[in-house]
Motif scaffolding. Structure first.
Motif, PDB file in Angstrom:
ATOM      1  N   LEU A 158      75.266  95.063 -41.354  1.00 38.95           N
ATOM      2  CA  LEU A 158      75.497  96.119 -42.327  1.00 38.95           C
ATOM      3  C   LEU A 158      74.932  97.452 -41.843  1.00 38.95           C
ATOM      4  CD1 LEU A 158      76.791  96.617 -45.064  1.00 38.95           C
ATOM      5  CD2 LEU A 158      74.573  96.214 -46.127  1.00 38.95           C
ATOM      6  N   LEU A 159      73.797  97.407 -41.170  1.00 42.52           N
ATOM      7  CA  LEU A 159      73.215  98.634 -40.636  1.00 42.52           C
ATOM      8  C   LEU A 159      74.116  99.239 -39.556  1.00 42.52           C
ATOM      9  CD1 LEU A 159      69.446  97.635 -40.307  1.00 42.52           C
ATOM     10  CD2 LEU A 159      70.567  98.875 -42.171  1.00 42.52           C
ATOM     11  N   ILE A 160      74.659  98.378 -38.708  1.00 45.56           N
ATOM     12  CA  ILE A 160      75.580  98.856 -37.669  1.00 45.56           C
ATOM     13  C   ILE A 160      76.819  99.461 -38.305  1.00 45.56           C
ATOM     14  CG2 ILE A 160      77.085  98.138 -35.775  1.00 45.56           C
ATOM     15  CD1 ILE A 160      74.974  96.038 -35.060  1.00 45.56           C
ATOM     16  N   TYR A 161      77.354  98.757 -39.323  1.00 43.35           N
ATOM     17  CA  TYR A 161      78.531  99.291 -40.017  1.00 43.35           C
ATOM     18  C   TYR A 161      78.213 100.642 -40.648  1.00 43.35           C
ATOM     19  CZ  TYR A 161      82.008 100.175 -43.548  1.00 43.35           C
ATOM     20  OH  TYR A 161      82.965 100.792 -44.322  1.00 43.35           O
ATOM     21  N   GLY A 162      77.061 100.757 -41.285  1.00 50.85           N
ATOM     22  CA  GLY A 162      76.686 102.016 -41.925  1.00 50.85           C
ATOM     23  C   GLY A 162      76.667 103.168 -40.941  1.00 50.85           C
ATOM     24  N   ALA A 163      76.063 102.948 -39.785  1.00 49.57           N
ATOM     25  CA  ALA A 163      75.986 104.003 -38.775  1.00 49.57           C
ATOM     26  C   ALA A 163      77.363 104.367 -38.237  1.00 49.57           C
ATOM     27  CB  ALA A 163      75.070 103.565 -37.637  1.00 49.57           C
ATOM     28  N   LEU A 164      78.160 103.365 -37.893  1.00 47.05           N
ATOM     29  CA  LEU A 164      79.462 103.626 -37.283  1.00 47.05           C
ATOM     30  C   LEU A 164      80.450 104.228 -38.274  1.00 47.05           C
ATOM     31  CD1 LEU A 164      79.949 100.421 -35.071  1.00 47.05           C
ATOM     32  CD2 LEU A 164      79.145 102.687 -34.375  1.00 47.05           C
ATOM     33  N   SER A 165      80.463 103.729 -39.508  1.00 46.39           N
ATOM     34  CA  SER A 165      81.418 104.235 -40.494  1.00 46.39           C
ATOM     35  C   SER A 165      81.122 105.683 -40.859  1.00 46.39           C
ATOM     36  CB  SER A 165      81.407 103.361 -41.755  1.00 46.39           C
ATOM     37  OG  SER A 165      80.147 103.410 -42.406  1.00 46.39           O
ATOM     38  N   ILE A 207      72.712 112.900 -37.838  1.00 47.28           N
ATOM     39  CA  ILE A 207      71.703 112.901 -38.902  1.00 47.28           C
ATOM     40  C   ILE A 207      72.202 112.098 -40.103  1.00 47.28           C
ATOM     41  CG2 ILE A 207      70.520 114.343 -40.602  1.00 47.28           C
ATOM     42  CD1 ILE A 207      70.368 116.532 -38.525  1.00 47.28           C
ATOM     43  N   HIS A 208      73.471 112.307 -40.463  1.00 44.84           N
ATOM     44  CA  HIS A 208      74.036 111.602 -41.616  1.00 44.84           C
ATOM     45  C   HIS A 208      74.070 110.098 -41.372  1.00 44.84           C
ATOM     46  CE1 HIS A 208      77.256 111.974 -45.009  1.00 44.84           C
ATOM     47  NE2 HIS A 208      76.195 111.304 -45.375  1.00 44.84           N
ATOM     48  N   ALA A 209      74.448 109.707 -40.155  1.00 42.36           N
ATOM     49  CA  ALA A 209      74.489 108.284 -39.822  1.00 42.36           C
ATOM     50  C   ALA A 209      73.089 107.673 -39.839  1.00 42.36           C
ATOM     51  CB  ALA A 209      75.131 108.091 -38.444  1.00 42.36           C
ATOM     52  N   ALA A 210      72.123 108.395 -39.275  1.00 46.25           N
ATOM     53  CA  ALA A 210      70.740 107.904 -39.258  1.00 46.25           C
ATOM     54  C   ALA A 210      70.188 107.783 -40.674  1.00 46.25           C
ATOM     55  CB  ALA A 210      69.862 108.843 -38.429  1.00 46.25           C
ATOM     56  N   ALA A 211      70.486 108.782 -41.517  1.00 44.66           N
ATOM     57  CA  ALA A 211      70.030 108.747 -42.914  1.00 44.66           C
ATOM     58  C   ALA A 211      70.613 107.549 -43.643  1.00 44.66           C
ATOM     59  CB  ALA A 211      70.421 110.046 -43.620  1.00 44.66           C
ATOM     60  N   THR A 212      71.890 107.265 -43.399  1.00 40.85           N
ATOM     61  CA  THR A 212      72.539 106.129 -44.054  1.00 40.85           C
ATOM     62  C   THR A 212      71.880 104.818 -43.645  1.00 40.85           C
ATOM     63  OG1 THR A 212      74.650 107.330 -44.134  1.00 40.85           O
ATOM     64  CG2 THR A 212      74.738 104.941 -44.391  1.00 40.85           C
ATOM     65  N   VAL A 213      71.538 104.679 -42.374  1.00 38.31           N
ATOM     66  CA  VAL A 213      70.854 103.474 -41.904  1.00 38.31           C
ATOM     67  C   VAL A 213      69.486 103.347 -42.573  1.00 38.31           C
ATOM     68  CG1 VAL A 213      69.776 102.375 -39.902  1.00 38.31           C
ATOM     69  CG2 VAL A 213      72.054 103.378 -39.697  1.00 38.31           C
ATOM     70  N   ILE A 214      68.751 104.445 -42.641  1.00 39.39           N
ATOM     71  CA  ILE A 214      67.418 104.427 -43.259  1.00 39.39           C
ATOM     72  C   ILE A 214      67.508 104.034 -44.729  1.00 39.39           C
ATOM     73  CG2 ILE A 214      65.481 105.892 -43.983  1.00 39.39           C
ATOM     74  CD1 ILE A 214      65.931 107.473 -41.353  1.00 39.39           C
ATOM     75  N   PHE A 215      68.465 104.631 -45.443  1.00 41.56           N
ATOM     76  CA  PHE A 215      68.588 104.323 -46.874  1.00 41.56           C
ATOM     77  C   PHE A 215      69.147 102.919 -47.113  1.00 41.56           C
ATOM     78  CE2 PHE A 215      68.367 109.018 -47.346  1.00 41.56           C
ATOM     79  CZ  PHE A 215      67.298 109.048 -48.231  1.00 41.56           C
ATOM     80  N   LEU A 216      69.961 102.421 -46.196  1.00 40.09           N
ATOM     81  CA  LEU A 216      70.394 101.027 -46.306  1.00 40.09           C
ATOM     82  C   LEU A 216      69.200 100.087 -46.138  1.00 40.09           C
ATOM     83  CD1 LEU A 216      73.788 100.957 -44.352  1.00 40.09           C
ATOM     84  CD2 LEU A 216      73.452 100.473 -46.786  1.00 40.09           C
ATOM     85  N   LEU A 217      68.322 100.413 -45.209  1.00 40.17           N
ATOM     86  CA  LEU A 217      67.112  99.605 -45.023  1.00 40.17           C
ATOM     87  C   LEU A 217      66.257  99.589 -46.285  1.00 40.17           C
ATOM     88  CD1 LEU A 217      66.003 100.539 -41.392  1.00 40.17           C
ATOM     89  CD2 LEU A 217      66.460  98.230 -42.244  1.00 40.17           C
TER      90      LEU A 217
END
Length: 209
Positions: free
Chosen positions: A133-140, A179-189
């Motif tokens: 899910l983290l990978i998907y969040g970053a890539l999407s 930045i947006h992709a990194a933020a999404t990964v952080i908030f998914l975590l």
């Protein structure tokens, strides 16, 4: 010419979402499900507003993705589209809004399509369940959301885009999309574990699929 270009692009964006809204309307949606969707949309909007001082560092797409994972692709699409639309009453409506709506909606839809069954009965978000899910969040966010929203910038710059225009726009947006992709990964975590656990329990309690 550029005004006609933008009007046409807006219409295409809006029409692209119509089939999903029609399909959702035809579902036998329970009132409690609508309440949950409304709460998720409100949460996404508040999350975007709370981080307004930090460009692109927002939890909104993480919440959209979690919505799709927990409630399915149609719900993910709806939460994504409406979160973009409603939050832009705070951030500003404009011809870019349909692009953001389509981009967020597709991120939520694909999250539900890919992960809904995998996480449907999950009571934890650890180990092997976490990484996909983290990978998907970053890539999407980086490739899908960024690519679609940046189309608006290209069309706004010139009615006759060239390869040079595309390269310039995507190159300039690279930093912000990262930045947006990194933020999404952080908030998914931070959010995926507790939110998926709570939403799955709510579904069981109220007999939702």
């Amino acid at each position: 010419m550029s005004e006609h270009y933008l009007i046409i692009s807006m219409l295409i964006g809006i029409l692209a979402m119509v089939p999903f809204f029609v399909k959702f309307e035809r579902k036998k949606v329970q009132a409690r499900e609508l309440v949950i969707l409304a709460v998720l949309i409100a949460t996404a909007v508040v999350g975007r507003a709370a981080f307004f001082m930090v460009p692109n560092f927002k939890p909104i797409l993480a919440i959209v993705i979690i919505s799709g994972v927990a409630l399915g692709r149609e719900s993910g699409f709806l939460v994504g589209a409406m979160s973009a639309f409603v939050s832009n009453f705070l951030f500003g409506q404009g011809p870019w809004t349909p692009f953001q709506m389509v981009a967020m909606a597709l991120c939520g839809f694909l999250a539900g399509l890919i992960f809904h069954k995998y996480y449907a009965k999950a009571d934890s978000f650890t180990g092997k369940r976490k990484l996909p899910l983290l990978i998907y969040g970053a890539l999407s966010v980086f490739f899908l959301y960024g690519a679609i929203v940046d189309i608006w910038t290209i069309l706004a710059m010139t009615p006759h885009p060239t390869i040079a225009t595309v390269v310039t726009v995507y190159g300039a947006a690279l930093y912000f999309n990262l930045i947006h992709a990194a933020a999404t990964v952080i908030f998914l975590l931070l959010l995926a574990g507790p939110m998926l656990k709570k939403l799955n329990r709510v579904k069981i309690k109220y007999g939702m699929k």
